[in-house]
Design a protein around this motif. Structure first.
Motif, mmCIF file in Angstrom:
data_model
loop_
_atom_site.group_PDB
_atom_site.id
_atom_site.type_symbol
_atom_site.label_atom_id
_atom_site.label_comp_id
_atom_site.label_asym_id
_atom_site.label_seq_id
_atom_site.Cartn_x
_atom_site.Cartn_y
_atom_site.Cartn_z
ATOM 1 N N HIS A 119 0.840 -1.191 0.000
ATOM 2 C CA HIS A 119 0.000 0.000 0.000
ATOM 3 C C HIS A 119 0.876 1.242 0.000
ATOM 4 C CE1 HIS A 119 -2.089 3.281 2.226
ATOM 5 N NE2 HIS A 119 -3.032 2.978 1.372
ATOM 6 N N LEU A 120 0.462 2.240 -0.754
ATOM 7 C CA LEU A 120 1.172 3.517 -0.817
ATOM 8 C C LEU A 120 0.176 4.643 -0.588
ATOM 9 C CD1 LEU A 120 3.714 5.221 -1.483
ATOM 10 C CD2 LEU A 120 2.995 5.143 -3.880
ATOM 11 N N GLU A 121 0.571 5.600 0.251
ATOM 12 C CA GLU A 121 -0.297 6.742 0.524
ATOM 13 C C GLU A 121 0.551 8.001 0.637
ATOM 14 O OE1 GLU A 121 -3.233 8.114 4.114
ATOM 15 O OE2 GLU A 121 -3.443 6.074 3.337
ATOM 16 N N THR A 122 0.077 9.085 0.048
ATOM 17 C CA THR A 122 0.803 10.345 0.097
ATOM 18 C C THR A 122 -0.175 11.504 0.251
ATOM 19 O OG1 THR A 122 2.390 11.761 -1.075
ATOM 20 C CG2 THR A 122 0.779 10.581 -2.416
ATOM 21 N N SER A 123 0.278 12.590 0.882
ATOM 22 C CA SER A 123 -0.581 13.765 1.069
ATOM 23 C C SER A 123 0.283 15.017 1.079
ATOM 24 C CB SER A 123 -1.377 13.670 2.372
ATOM 25 O OG SER A 123 -0.513 13.759 3.498
ATOM 26 N N TYR A 124 -0.369 16.124 0.721
ATOM 27 C CA TYR A 124 0.312 17.422 0.742
ATOM 28 C C TYR A 124 -0.645 18.462 1.314
ATOM 29 C CZ TYR A 124 2.688 21.682 -0.709
ATOM 30 O OH TYR A 124 3.305 22.909 -0.710
ATOM 31 N N GLY A 125 -0.162 19.183 2.327
ATOM 32 C CA GLY A 125 -0.964 20.224 2.956
ATOM 33 C C GLY A 125 -0.292 21.579 2.852
ATOM 34 N N TRP A 126 -1.095 22.585 2.523
ATOM 35 C CA TRP A 126 -0.610 23.967 2.440
ATOM 36 C C TRP A 126 -1.433 24.794 3.414
ATOM 37 C CZ3 TRP A 126 2.607 27.701 1.704
ATOM 38 C CH2 TRP A 126 2.186 28.999 1.431
ATOM 39 N N TYR A 127 -0.758 25.351 4.435
ATOM 40 C CA TYR A 127 -1.432 26.070 5.515
ATOM 41 C C TYR A 127 -1.015 27.547 5.458
ATOM 42 C CZ TYR A 127 -2.171 21.365 7.378
ATOM 43 O OH TYR A 127 -2.526 20.048 7.545
ATOM 44 N N PRO A 128 -1.777 28.384 4.759
ATOM 45 C CA PRO A 128 -1.394 29.797 4.627
ATOM 46 C C PRO A 128 -1.834 30.669 5.799
ATOM 47 C CG PRO A 128 -3.324 29.363 3.288
ATOM 48 C CD PRO A 128 -2.937 28.052 3.900
ATOM 49 N N ALA A 129 -2.751 30.172 6.621
ATOM 50 C CA ALA A 129 -3.243 30.962 7.757
ATOM 51 C C ALA A 129 -2.574 30.464 9.031
ATOM 52 C CB ALA A 129 -4.764 30.843 7.861
ATOM 53 N N VAL A 130 -1.682 31.269 9.606
ATOM 54 C CA VAL A 130 -0.910 30.870 10.788
ATOM 55 C C VAL A 130 -1.049 31.922 11.866
ATOM 56 C CG1 VAL A 130 1.403 30.403 11.683
ATOM 57 C CG2 VAL A 130 0.750 29.528 9.438
ATOM 58 N N TRP A 131 -1.273 31.464 13.076
ATOM 59 C CA TRP A 131 -1.260 32.344 14.249
ATOM 60 C C TRP A 131 -0.159 31.859 15.183
ATOM 61 C CZ3 TRP A 131 -1.758 31.363 19.464
ATOM 62 C CH2 TRP A 131 -1.898 32.488 20.287
ATOM 63 N N ALA A 132 0.727 32.755 15.619
ATOM 64 C CA ALA A 132 1.861 32.369 16.451
ATOM 65 C C ALA A 132 2.083 33.408 17.537
ATOM 66 C CB ALA A 132 3.123 32.214 15.605
ATOM 67 N N ALA A 133 2.516 32.938 18.701
ATOM 68 C CA ALA A 133 2.815 33.819 19.831
ATOM 69 C C ALA A 133 3.971 33.227 20.617
ATOM 70 C CB ALA A 133 1.597 33.980 20.731
ATOM 71 N N ALA A 134 4.864 34.100 21.114
ATOM 72 C CA ALA A 134 6.027 33.670 21.894
ATOM 73 C C ALA A 134 6.111 34.490 23.172
ATOM 74 C CB ALA A 134 7.307 33.817 21.084
ATOM 75 N N LYS A 135 6.759 33.913 24.156
ATOM 76 C CA LYS A 135 6.940 34.604 25.428
ATOM 77 C C LYS A 135 8.120 35.565 25.324
ATOM 78 C CE LYS A 135 7.379 33.748 30.380
ATOM 79 N NZ LYS A 135 7.397 32.715 31.442
ATOM 80 N N ALA A 136 7.914 36.803 25.779
ATOM 81 C CA ALA A 136 8.977 37.812 25.732
ATOM 82 C C ALA A 136 10.183 37.328 26.545
ATOM 83 C CB ALA A 136 8.456 39.135 26.291
#
Length: 365
Positions: free
Chosen positions: A284-301
Protein backbone atom coordinates in the motif's frame (compact mmCIF):
# COMPACT_ATOMS: atom_id res chain seq x y z
CA UNK A 1 -45.37 -82.18 46.77
CA UNK A 2 -46.05 -80.06 43.71
CA UNK A 3 -48.54 -78.01 45.74
CA UNK A 4 -45.79 -77.29 48.29
CA UNK A 5 -43.27 -76.16 45.65
CA UNK A 6 -45.69 -73.94 43.72
CA UNK A 7 -45.55 -71.03 46.22
CA UNK A 8 -41.72 -71.30 46.23
CA UNK A 9 -41.55 -71.05 42.44
CA UNK A 10 -43.80 -68.04 42.54
CA UNK A 11 -41.60 -66.26 45.08
CA UNK A 12 -38.44 -66.96 43.05
CA UNK A 13 -40.11 -65.65 39.89
CA UNK A 14 -41.06 -62.39 41.58
CA UNK A 15 -37.53 -61.90 42.96
CA UNK A 16 -35.77 -62.58 39.65
CA UNK A 17 -38.16 -60.54 37.48
CA UNK A 18 -36.37 -57.15 38.01
CA UNK A 19 -33.00 -58.74 37.22
CA UNK A 20 -34.37 -60.26 34.04
CA UNK A 21 -35.88 -56.96 33.01
CA UNK A 22 -32.55 -55.19 33.63
CA UNK A 23 -30.62 -57.77 31.66
CA UNK A 24 -32.99 -57.50 28.69
CA UNK A 25 -33.11 -53.63 28.65
CA UNK A 26 -31.80 -52.18 25.34
CA UNK A 27 -28.54 -50.17 25.45
CA UNK A 28 -28.74 -46.36 25.75
CA UNK A 29 -28.93 -44.85 22.23
CA UNK A 30 -25.89 -42.85 21.00
CA UNK A 31 -26.36 -39.18 20.09
CA UNK A 32 -28.06 -38.83 16.75
CA UNK A 33 -26.67 -36.92 13.78
CA UNK A 34 -28.54 -33.80 12.61
CA UNK A 35 -32.15 -34.59 11.90
CA UNK A 36 -33.64 -35.22 8.48
CA UNK A 37 -30.31 -36.18 6.92
CA UNK A 38 -28.68 -32.77 7.39
CA UNK A 39 -24.91 -32.60 6.81
CA UNK A 40 -22.66 -32.56 9.88
CA UNK A 41 -21.24 -29.17 8.86
CA UNK A 42 -22.26 -26.36 6.56
CA UNK A 43 -19.93 -23.82 4.98
CA UNK A 44 -20.16 -20.89 2.63
CA UNK A 45 -19.49 -17.20 1.97
CA UNK A 46 -21.48 -14.09 2.94
CA UNK A 47 -21.32 -11.13 0.53
CA UNK A 48 -22.84 -7.68 0.13
CA UNK A 49 -25.84 -7.72 -2.21
CA UNK A 50 -24.94 -4.44 -3.92
CA UNK A 51 -21.20 -4.80 -4.47
CA UNK A 52 -20.68 -8.57 -4.18
CA UNK A 53 -17.83 -7.92 -1.72
CA UNK A 54 -17.33 -10.44 1.13
CA UNK A 55 -18.52 -9.40 4.60
CA UNK A 56 -16.49 -10.04 7.75
CA UNK A 57 -17.76 -10.50 11.35
CA UNK A 58 -21.23 -11.72 10.26
CA UNK A 59 -22.98 -13.97 12.82
CA UNK A 60 -24.16 -17.33 11.41
CA UNK A 61 -26.24 -19.50 13.79
CA UNK A 62 -28.28 -22.70 13.59
CA UNK A 63 -31.91 -22.01 14.50
CA UNK A 64 -32.91 -23.62 17.81
CA UNK A 65 -29.31 -24.39 18.75
CA UNK A 66 -26.31 -22.72 20.38
CA UNK A 67 -24.01 -23.59 17.51
CA UNK A 68 -22.78 -20.36 15.88
CA UNK A 69 -19.77 -18.79 14.19
CA UNK A 70 -18.57 -15.53 12.58
CA UNK A 71 -17.37 -14.99 9.01
CA UNK A 72 -13.68 -14.34 8.42
CA UNK A 73 -12.15 -11.37 6.60
CA UNK A 74 -12.85 -13.09 3.26
CA UNK A 75 -16.52 -13.64 4.19
CA UNK A 76 -16.18 -17.42 4.61
CA UNK A 77 -17.63 -19.46 7.48
CA UNK A 78 -17.86 -23.10 8.62
CA UNK A 79 -20.53 -24.18 11.12
CA UNK A 80 -20.89 -27.51 12.98
CA UNK A 81 -24.59 -28.42 13.10
CA UNK A 82 -26.14 -29.73 16.32
CA UNK A 83 -28.25 -32.93 16.49
CA UNK A 84 -32.02 -32.73 16.27
CA UNK A 85 -31.94 -28.93 15.88
CA UNK A 86 -33.64 -26.85 13.23
CA UNK A 87 -32.68 -27.05 9.58
CA UNK A 88 -32.47 -23.24 9.19
CA UNK A 89 -29.55 -20.82 9.51
CA UNK A 90 -30.01 -17.28 10.81
CA UNK A 91 -27.52 -14.73 9.45
CA UNK A 92 -27.16 -11.24 10.97
CA UNK A 93 -24.74 -8.29 10.84
CA UNK A 94 -24.71 -4.66 11.96
CA UNK A 95 -26.32 -2.46 9.32
CA UNK A 96 -27.80 -5.35 7.26
CA UNK A 97 -31.17 -7.05 6.95
CA UNK A 98 -31.14 -10.47 8.75
CA UNK A 99 -31.45 -13.67 6.70
CA UNK A 100 -33.10 -17.05 7.31
CA UNK A 101 -31.56 -19.75 5.11
CA UNK A 102 -32.86 -23.36 4.96
CA UNK A 103 -30.28 -26.15 4.91
CA UNK A 104 -31.11 -28.88 2.40
CA UNK A 105 -30.75 -32.50 3.53
CA UNK A 106 -27.66 -34.12 2.09
CA UNK A 107 -26.32 -30.83 0.71
CA UNK A 108 -22.51 -30.51 0.67
CA UNK A 109 -21.91 -27.62 -1.73
CA UNK A 110 -20.78 -24.30 -0.13
CA UNK A 111 -23.48 -21.66 0.28
CA UNK A 112 -23.30 -18.13 -1.11
CA UNK A 113 -25.41 -15.79 1.00
CA UNK A 114 -26.12 -12.17 0.07
CA UNK A 115 -27.06 -9.49 2.59
CA UNK A 116 -28.79 -6.18 1.88
CA UNK A 117 -27.72 -3.01 3.72
CA UNK A 118 -30.35 -1.25 5.80
CA UNK A 119 -31.24 2.08 4.20
CA UNK A 120 -30.59 5.09 6.47
CA UNK A 121 -29.05 2.94 9.20
CA UNK A 122 -27.18 4.82 11.97
CA UNK A 123 -24.79 2.43 13.78
CA UNK A 124 -24.78 2.37 17.58
CA UNK A 125 -21.02 1.69 17.55
CA UNK A 126 -19.47 3.75 14.72
CA UNK A 127 -15.95 2.29 15.08
CA UNK A 128 -17.18 -1.29 14.57
CA UNK A 129 -19.94 -0.56 12.06
CA UNK A 130 -18.52 2.16 9.82
CA UNK A 131 -16.90 -0.30 7.44
CA UNK A 132 -20.24 -2.14 6.99
CA UNK A 133 -22.34 0.92 6.19
CA UNK A 134 -23.38 0.54 2.57
CA UNK A 135 -20.31 -1.47 1.55
CA UNK A 136 -18.37 -4.61 2.36
CA UNK A 137 -14.86 -4.61 3.85
CA UNK A 138 -13.16 -5.74 0.62
CA UNK A 139 -14.87 -2.87 -1.21
CA UNK A 140 -13.11 -0.29 0.95
CA UNK A 141 -10.19 1.58 -0.53
CA UNK A 142 -7.02 2.09 1.58
CA UNK A 143 -8.36 5.13 3.48
CA UNK A 144 -10.02 3.05 6.19
CA UNK A 145 -10.89 3.33 9.86
CA UNK A 146 -7.89 2.49 12.02
CA UNK A 147 -5.27 3.44 14.59
CA UNK A 148 -1.57 4.09 14.09
CA UNK A 149 1.49 4.07 16.32
CA UNK A 150 4.81 5.42 15.05
CA UNK A 151 8.34 6.03 16.27
CA UNK A 152 10.06 8.73 14.20
CA UNK A 153 13.58 10.00 13.63
CA UNK A 154 13.34 13.79 13.40
CA UNK A 155 16.06 15.89 11.77
CA UNK A 156 15.41 19.47 12.87
CA UNK A 157 16.60 22.83 11.51
CA UNK A 158 15.74 25.99 13.44
CA UNK A 159 16.91 29.47 12.50
CA UNK A 160 15.82 33.01 13.22
CA UNK A 161 17.89 36.17 12.79
CA UNK A 162 21.51 35.24 13.47
CA UNK A 163 20.71 32.12 15.50
CA UNK A 164 20.68 28.59 14.11
CA UNK A 165 20.14 25.14 15.64
CA UNK A 166 20.40 21.88 13.72
CA UNK A 167 20.38 18.25 14.84
CA UNK A 168 18.31 15.16 15.59
CA UNK A 169 15.41 15.38 18.03
CA UNK A 170 15.01 12.97 20.92
CA UNK A 171 12.29 10.30 21.10
CA UNK A 172 9.64 11.46 18.64
CA UNK A 173 6.41 9.49 19.10
CA UNK A 174 3.15 9.75 17.18
CA UNK A 175 -0.32 8.31 17.79
CA UNK A 176 -3.09 8.73 15.21
CA UNK A 177 -6.72 7.81 14.61
CA UNK A 178 -8.63 7.67 11.33
CA UNK A 179 -12.41 7.34 11.19
CA UNK A 180 -14.15 6.65 7.89
CA UNK A 181 -17.87 6.98 7.27
CA UNK A 182 -18.26 7.33 3.53
CA UNK A 183 -18.02 9.92 2.13
CA UNK A 184 -16.64 11.49 5.33
CA UNK A 185 -13.05 11.06 6.53
CA UNK A 186 -11.82 12.32 9.92
CA UNK A 187 -8.20 12.13 11.13
CA UNK A 188 -6.65 13.14 14.44
CA UNK A 189 -3.12 12.73 15.74
CA UNK A 190 -0.75 13.79 18.48
CA UNK A 191 3.04 13.65 18.84
CA UNK A 192 5.87 14.68 21.15
CA UNK A 193 9.61 15.28 20.84
CA UNK A 194 12.48 17.08 22.55
CA UNK A 195 14.70 19.46 20.57
CA UNK A 196 18.46 19.32 21.16
CA UNK A 197 19.69 22.89 21.60
CA UNK A 198 23.23 22.21 22.82
CA UNK A 199 24.73 22.43 19.34
CA UNK A 200 27.89 24.15 18.23
CA UNK A 201 27.58 27.90 17.64
CA UNK A 202 24.32 28.48 19.54
CA UNK A 203 24.32 30.43 22.82
CA UNK A 204 22.20 28.92 25.58
CA UNK A 205 21.21 29.32 29.20
CA UNK A 206 23.86 27.76 31.45
CA UNK A 207 21.79 24.78 32.55
CA UNK A 208 22.64 21.24 31.35
CA UNK A 209 19.10 20.00 32.04
CA UNK A 210 17.54 22.43 29.58
CA UNK A 211 15.65 20.49 26.87
CA UNK A 212 12.83 22.26 24.98
CA UNK A 213 9.81 19.96 24.72
CA UNK A 214 7.32 20.20 21.86
CA UNK A 215 3.79 18.80 21.74
CA UNK A 216 2.01 18.77 18.37
CA UNK A 217 -1.49 17.92 17.23
CA UNK A 218 -3.39 17.78 13.95
CA UNK A 219 -6.96 17.40 12.75
CA UNK A 220 -8.06 16.77 9.15
CA UNK A 221 -11.66 16.60 8.00
CA UNK A 222 -12.91 16.11 4.44
CA UNK A 223 -14.62 14.06 1.74
CA UNK A 224 -13.56 10.87 -0.08
CA UNK A 225 -13.70 10.55 -3.85
CA UNK A 226 -13.23 7.09 -5.42
CA UNK A 227 -11.53 7.06 -8.81
CA UNK A 228 -12.26 4.94 -11.87
CA UNK A 229 -9.98 2.15 -10.69
CA UNK A 230 -10.75 0.43 -7.35
CA UNK A 231 -7.05 0.60 -6.47
CA UNK A 232 -7.11 4.41 -6.08
CA UNK A 233 -8.92 6.80 -3.77
CA UNK A 234 -8.46 10.53 -3.10
CA UNK A 235 -9.65 12.86 -0.36
CA UNK A 236 -9.95 16.66 -0.15
CA UNK A 237 -9.53 17.81 3.45
CA UNK A 238 -9.47 20.91 5.62
CA UNK A 239 -6.46 20.74 7.94
CA UNK A 240 -5.53 22.19 11.33
CA UNK A 241 -2.05 21.99 12.93
CA UNK A 242 -1.08 22.95 16.48
CA UNK A 243 2.39 23.15 18.04
CA UNK A 244 3.41 24.15 21.57
CA UNK A 245 7.03 24.35 22.76
CA UNK A 246 8.09 24.87 26.38
CA UNK A 247 11.43 24.52 28.20
CA UNK A 248 11.87 21.58 30.57
CA UNK A 249 13.49 23.74 33.23
CA UNK A 250 11.01 25.42 35.56
CA UNK A 251 9.30 27.39 32.77
CA UNK A 252 12.40 29.48 32.05
CA UNK A 253 12.34 30.74 28.43
CA UNK A 254 15.43 30.47 26.32
CA UNK A 255 17.20 33.84 26.03
CA UNK A 256 20.29 35.20 24.42
CA UNK A 257 19.35 34.55 20.78
CA UNK A 258 16.60 35.16 18.25
CA UNK A 259 15.30 31.60 18.85
CA UNK A 260 12.71 31.50 21.60
CA UNK A 261 11.73 28.15 23.10
CA UNK A 262 8.38 29.06 24.60
CA UNK A 263 5.80 29.59 21.92
CA UNK A 264 2.53 28.35 20.43
CA UNK A 265 1.65 28.09 16.75
CA UNK A 266 -1.60 27.19 14.96
CA UNK A 267 -2.13 26.77 11.20
CA UNK A 268 -5.14 26.24 8.91
CA UNK A 269 -5.26 25.16 5.26
CA UNK A 270 -6.32 22.62 2.60
CA UNK A 271 -4.89 19.10 2.27
CA UNK A 272 -4.95 16.71 -0.72
CA UNK A 273 -4.53 12.98 -0.12
CA UNK A 274 -4.03 10.04 -2.52
CA UNK A 275 -4.04 6.33 -1.58
CA UNK A 276 -3.04 3.44 -3.86
CA UNK A 277 -3.12 -0.29 -3.24
CA UNK A 278 -2.00 -2.12 -6.42
CA UNK A 279 -4.19 -5.09 -7.24
CA UNK A 280 -5.93 -4.82 -3.85
CA UNK A 281 -2.90 -6.68 -2.51
CA UNK A 282 -0.80 -6.50 0.63
CA UNK A 283 1.33 -3.51 -0.40
CA UNK A 284 0.00 0.00 0.00
CA UNK A 285 1.17 3.52 -0.82
CA UNK A 286 -0.30 6.74 0.52
CA UNK A 287 0.80 10.35 0.10
CA UNK A 288 -0.58 13.76 1.07
CA UNK A 289 0.31 17.42 0.74
CA UNK A 290 -0.96 20.22 2.96
CA UNK A 291 -0.61 23.97 2.44
CA UNK A 292 -1.43 26.07 5.51
CA UNK A 293 -1.39 29.80 4.63
CA UNK A 294 -3.24 30.96 7.76
CA UNK A 295 -0.91 30.87 10.79
CA UNK A 296 -1.26 32.34 14.25
CA UNK A 297 1.86 32.37 16.45
CA UNK A 298 2.82 33.82 19.83
CA UNK A 299 6.03 33.67 21.89
CA UNK A 300 6.94 34.60 25.43
CA UNK A 301 8.98 37.81 25.73
CA UNK A 302 11.74 38.64 25.05
CA UNK A 303 11.71 36.12 22.22
CA UNK A 304 9.73 36.06 19.01
CA UNK A 305 8.02 33.14 17.26
CA UNK A 306 9.88 31.50 14.40
CA UNK A 307 7.94 30.08 11.46
CA UNK A 308 4.93 32.37 11.89
CA UNK A 309 3.65 32.98 8.32
CA UNK A 310 2.92 29.66 6.57
CA UNK A 311 3.34 25.87 6.82
CA UNK A 312 3.79 23.07 4.28
CA UNK A 313 3.29 19.41 5.17
CA UNK A 314 4.34 16.57 2.82
CA UNK A 315 3.80 12.91 3.81
CA UNK A 316 4.32 9.51 2.21
CA UNK A 317 4.24 5.93 3.48
CA UNK A 318 4.61 2.46 2.02
CA UNK A 319 3.05 -0.34 4.07
CA UNK A 320 2.79 -4.12 4.02
CA UNK A 321 0.08 -6.23 5.60
CA UNK A 322 1.81 -8.72 7.92
CA UNK A 323 -1.40 -10.34 9.21
CA UNK A 324 -5.05 -9.40 8.53
CA UNK A 325 -5.76 -6.06 10.17
CA UNK A 326 -2.11 -5.34 11.03
CA UNK A 327 0.32 -3.46 8.80
CA UNK A 328 3.90 -2.29 9.16
CA UNK A 329 5.18 0.66 7.19
CA UNK A 330 8.04 3.03 6.48
CA UNK A 331 7.09 6.70 6.35
CA UNK A 332 8.49 10.10 5.50
CA UNK A 333 7.18 13.52 6.54
CA UNK A 334 8.55 16.95 5.66
CA UNK A 335 7.37 19.98 7.65
CA UNK A 336 8.42 23.56 7.04
CA UNK A 337 7.21 26.64 8.92
CA UNK A 338 8.22 29.90 7.24
CA UNK A 339 8.12 33.61 7.98
CA UNK A 340 9.99 35.37 10.77
CA UNK A 341 12.51 32.53 10.76
CA UNK A 342 12.38 28.88 9.80
CA UNK A 343 11.45 25.65 11.52
CA UNK A 344 11.85 22.69 9.16
CA UNK A 345 11.93 19.00 9.93
CA UNK A 346 12.43 15.74 8.06
CA UNK A 347 10.92 12.71 9.78
CA UNK A 348 11.61 9.06 9.01
CA UNK A 349 9.26 6.67 10.79
CA UNK A 350 8.55 3.03 11.51
CA UNK A 351 4.79 2.60 11.81
CA UNK A 352 2.29 0.03 12.97
CA UNK A 353 -1.34 0.29 11.88
CA UNK A 354 -4.24 -1.62 13.43
CA UNK A 355 -7.69 -2.02 11.87
CA UNK A 356 -10.53 -3.04 14.25
CA UNK A 357 -12.20 -6.26 13.06
CA UNK A 358 -9.12 -7.51 11.26
CA UNK A 359 -10.20 -6.50 7.76
CA UNK A 360 -7.16 -5.91 5.49
CA UNK A 361 -8.04 -2.49 4.15
CA UNK A 362 -5.28 0.06 4.40
CA UNK A 363 -2.76 2.24 6.10
CA UNK A 364 -2.37 5.79 7.35
CA UNK A 365 0.63 8.00 6.55
Amino acid sequence: MKRCLTPLYALLSLGLAPLAAFAEAPPKPSPARPAAGLPATVQGTVVDAASGAPLASVLVQQEGAVSSTFTQADGQFRLLLERAAGATLTVSAVGYEPLSVPVTAGATAPLRLTMTAVSGFIPASPMLAADQLGQGPADLAPLNTGMIFAYRLRQQLLQAGGARAEGWANNDYRVGLRFRLRPLLIEAEGSHHETPVDVSGLDRVANPAFRPSTWQGALRLGLLTPLATPDLEVAALAGYRWSNTVPNNNDIPYTGSDLDWEQTRQAFGPVALLAWRPGRGRFHLETSYGWYPAVWAAAKAPGRPFGSAWLTDLRAVVGYEVVPGMRLGLGYQGDQWGGGGEDSARLFSLQMHYTPGGAPKGFEP
